[in-house]
Design an enzyme around this catalytic site. Sequence first.
Site, PDB file in Angstrom:
ATOM      1  N   ASN A  64       0.849  -1.188   0.000  1.00 14.00           N
ATOM      2  CA  ASN A  64       0.000   0.000   0.000  1.00 14.00           C
ATOM      3  C   ASN A  64       0.886   1.239   0.000  1.00 14.00           C
ATOM      4  O   ASN A  64       1.753   1.385   0.868  1.00 14.00           O
ATOM      5  CB  ASN A  64      -0.915  -0.012   1.231  1.00 14.00           C
ATOM      6  CG  ASN A  64      -1.930  -1.136   1.184  1.00 14.00           C
ATOM      7  OD1 ASN A  64      -2.469  -1.448   0.127  1.00 14.00           O
ATOM      8  ND2 ASN A  64      -2.192  -1.766   2.327  1.00 14.00           N
ATOM      9  N   VAL A  94       1.472   2.837   7.996  1.00 15.40           N
ATOM     10  CA  VAL A  94       2.774   2.880   8.675  1.00 15.40           C
ATOM     11  C   VAL A  94       3.827   3.303   7.643  1.00 15.40           C
ATOM     12  O   VAL A  94       3.989   2.630   6.616  1.00 15.40           O
ATOM     13  CB  VAL A  94       3.144   1.510   9.283  1.00 15.40           C
ATOM     14  CG1 VAL A  94       4.518   1.574   9.951  1.00 15.40           C
ATOM     15  CG2 VAL A  94       2.091   1.061  10.295  1.00 15.40           C
ATOM     16  N   HIS A 105       6.539  -1.956   3.557  1.00 14.10           N
ATOM     17  CA  HIS A 105       6.213  -3.314   3.981  1.00 14.10           C
ATOM     18  C   HIS A 105       5.421  -4.013   2.896  1.00 14.10           C
ATOM     19  O   HIS A 105       4.558  -3.407   2.251  1.00 14.10           O
ATOM     20  CB  HIS A 105       5.439  -3.333   5.308  1.00 14.10           C
ATOM     21  CG  HIS A 105       4.302  -2.374   5.402  1.00 14.10           C
ATOM     22  ND1 HIS A 105       4.474  -1.016   5.572  1.00 14.10           N
ATOM     23  CD2 HIS A 105       2.964  -2.564   5.332  1.00 14.10           C
ATOM     24  CE1 HIS A 105       3.297  -0.419   5.618  1.00 14.10           C
ATOM     25  NE2 HIS A 105       2.359  -1.343   5.467  1.00 14.10           N
TER      26      HIS A 105
END
Length: 114
Positions: free
Chosen positions: A87, A96, A100
């Site tokens: 994302n 965040v 990731h």
Amino acid sequence: MSKNIFARIAAGEVPAKIVYEDDRAVAFRDINPQAPVHVLVIPRKEIARIGEARQDDTALLGHLLWVAAEVARREGIANTGYRLVINNGPHAGESVPHLHIHVLGGRAMGWPPG
Ligand code: DGP
């Protein structure tokens, strides 16, 4: 400088259920799993999001994809299938600011994603 939560997990300062780690990457279980297997693969290097990666990060980015596939093998979802998600930014729901890769599997998934 205050580190984001994933950088603190990579540094061992915040606990997480780690399933794989090496000198460049860490993989740990998502705190809010969206599938029976939901693991996050992150670089130890602080890259905020894929859009912030530099051309000289390409070897690291390739390594993160290999780690994601290795996690899928270790989690037993390589044959049934899995989805990798990154994302990037507000419309994608990034929450965040540390790159990731979501490794999601253990159930069938719909397409297109929401
Ligand atoms: P994203 O929306 O792509 O930025 O995904 C962030 C994911 O990180 C979300 O699925 C929940 C997970 N998460 C947030 N904080 C923590 C944490 O402190 N520990 C773990 N294990 N996962 C976290």
